[in-house]
Design a protein around this motif. Sequence first.
Motif, PDB file in Angstrom:
ATOM      1  N   UNK A 119      -5.932   0.038   1.974  1.00  0.00           N
ATOM      2  CA  UNK A 119      -5.788  -0.767   0.747  1.00  0.00           C
ATOM      3  C   UNK A 119      -6.394  -0.062  -0.449  1.00  0.00           C
ATOM      4  N   UNK A 120      -5.925  -0.446  -1.612  1.00  0.00           N
ATOM      5  CA  UNK A 120      -6.367   0.199  -2.851  1.00  0.00           C
ATOM      6  C   UNK A 120      -7.866   0.006  -3.087  1.00  0.00           C
ATOM      7  N   UNK A 121      -8.431  -1.105  -2.627  1.00  0.00           N
ATOM      8  CA  UNK A 121      -9.861  -1.363  -2.828  1.00  0.00           C
ATOM      9  C   UNK A 121     -10.738  -0.344  -2.107  1.00  0.00           C
ATOM     10  N   UNK A 122     -10.167   0.394  -1.154  1.00  0.00           N
ATOM     11  CA  UNK A 122     -10.936   1.396  -0.429  1.00  0.00           C
ATOM     12  C   UNK A 122     -10.793   2.791  -1.033  1.00  0.00           C
ATOM     13  N   UNK A 163       0.808  -1.222   0.000  1.00  0.00           N
ATOM     14  CA  UNK A 163       0.000   0.000   0.000  1.00  0.00           C
ATOM     15  C   UNK A 163       0.842   1.273   0.000  1.00  0.00           C
ATOM     16  N   UNK A 164       2.159   1.152   0.169  1.00  0.00           N
ATOM     17  CA  UNK A 164       3.013   2.333   0.062  1.00  0.00           C
ATOM     18  C   UNK A 164       3.456   2.921   1.384  1.00  0.00           C
ATOM     19  N   UNK A 165       3.676   2.100   2.393  1.00  0.00           N
ATOM     20  CA  UNK A 165       4.082   2.621   3.710  1.00  0.00           C
ATOM     21  C   UNK A 165       5.449   3.303   3.646  1.00  0.00           C
ATOM     22  N   UNK A 166       6.337   2.754   2.825  1.00  0.00           N
ATOM     23  CA  UNK A 166       7.664   3.356   2.697  1.00  0.00           C
ATOM     24  C   UNK A 166       7.576   4.752   2.084  1.00  0.00           C
ATOM     25  N   UNK A 167       6.597   4.967   1.217  1.00  0.00           N
ATOM     26  CA  UNK A 167       6.430   6.285   0.600  1.00  0.00           C
ATOM     27  C   UNK A 167       5.987   7.320   1.623  1.00  0.00           C
ATOM     28  N   UNK A 168       5.190   6.908   2.591  1.00  0.00           N
ATOM     29  CA  UNK A 168       4.809   7.828   3.666  1.00  0.00           C
ATOM     30  C   UNK A 168       6.047   8.235   4.446  1.00  0.00           C
TER      31      UNK A 168
END
Length: 493
Positions: free
Chosen positions: A315-318, A177-182
Amino acid sequence: MNKHLLIIDDEPGHRLMVRAVMEDDGWQVSEAGSGEEGVSLFTAAPQTFHVVLVDMKMPGMDGQATLHALHGIRAETPVVMLTAYGTVGAAVEAMKNGAFDYLTKPADNDELALTLNRAFSFSQLAQENERLLAKVAGQEVEKSIVGSSAAIARLHTFIQQAGPSEATVLICGESGTGKELIAEALHKASSRSKNALVKVNCAALPAQLLESELFGYEKGAFTGAVRDKPGRFQLAAGGTLFLDEIGEIPMDLQAKLLRVLQDRKVEPLGSVRTIPVDVRILAATNRNLRQAVAAGEFREDLYFRLNVLEVVSPPLRQRLDDIPRLAHHLLGQLAEKNRKNIRGISQNFLAALCRYTWPGNVRELENVLERALILSRSDVLHPDSLPPHVLAAPLASQPSAAVPAAAPAVQTQGTAQPQATVPAGTPQAGPYPPELAIAEALGAGSLLEQAERETLLHALEYYQGHREKTADSLGISRRTLQYKLKKYGLIRR
């Protein structure tokens, strides 16, 4: 503004004289009787002190060593050296190593006040520069985050508020989901952005190796330790340490990590000395750490030490409404990576992306798009290049376990729109447009209609209102473009 001086001098009488002079000049003064004590005080609150005054000749940690330690913690704080007449050469050498200035002992009262006030002015300029850099970095982060959903708006707000702080942040969410990007965005929005963001994947290393990676070791600490090696805490000095998959750290190492976070000191393996460190901690996990604490698998005290601020990466589905922009952004990067020229994406292709629930989140979306890009036989992507499980997906339902309203969401980070590069001899269709090219379709539904309207707006802006170029980039006729502009109220009927 209150001016705060830290004086590090082993002579009590001289410290008393400096205190009297500088307090009369409006300064707040703190004292330390040794280099070790001074470094400890400075480590506890490095941004509290505007100027540090250090005696060159002290037992134990001398002035040169103290200067080196202070700069390792926060190089922006000006350090003024105190020297006797016989050691002026050493003070000049200290200036080459980063000291702001030097004074001879006993210091003349007027010269003392003048020098320290000049150092304070320098300190204020450095802090203002930090603030401006953080502001610019924050603006760049806002530009780089792809999407227009409410979750993205909350993420912008969170980064603006949490980024400039020194607070530890726990980033939670599913894999992909991109936690590292945060973590990268928080670092860029902080005053530490000019220093390193050091990343450690705690799940990728065995416990013993992870301990030596975090805290470092000295020569001879274990078989194969043929030289001293600094740990990641030391490498991140002045910057940010990102502990990814923090939930995978074994219990015995959790206790050692907790102590470092409390004391802000590390003890390398095989050493009896402690080293002060100034780092900001960001941590991420795909586990529910509250449940892990309840099950006795994660220390409660460490959990609360890490969870000063918490951000959830949904998640992307949300957040399916972000798929059009996100897909475009990823396609721009993938087209450049694979040296493919892509002009657009069909409505049916986009509809299939929006039906699928994406259990692998953004990482899976990127893989699907790269597959489609490589297998596509034209410069417009169509559903025949999608994998069967994506094509067969029913319409995605609304998320049943929504993230709390206050929790920000993460989005794939982007940069300025890349221009696709192609192999020599391949005809080029111009730069990739700023949004997905959505072909004419009927019955798309409100979600797709919203995406289509947004696409038209961005394409028109990109081509500066030129309708023929806009229609061509979208893969539709000019007549269809005219109809769409009227349909969405973008021109008068």
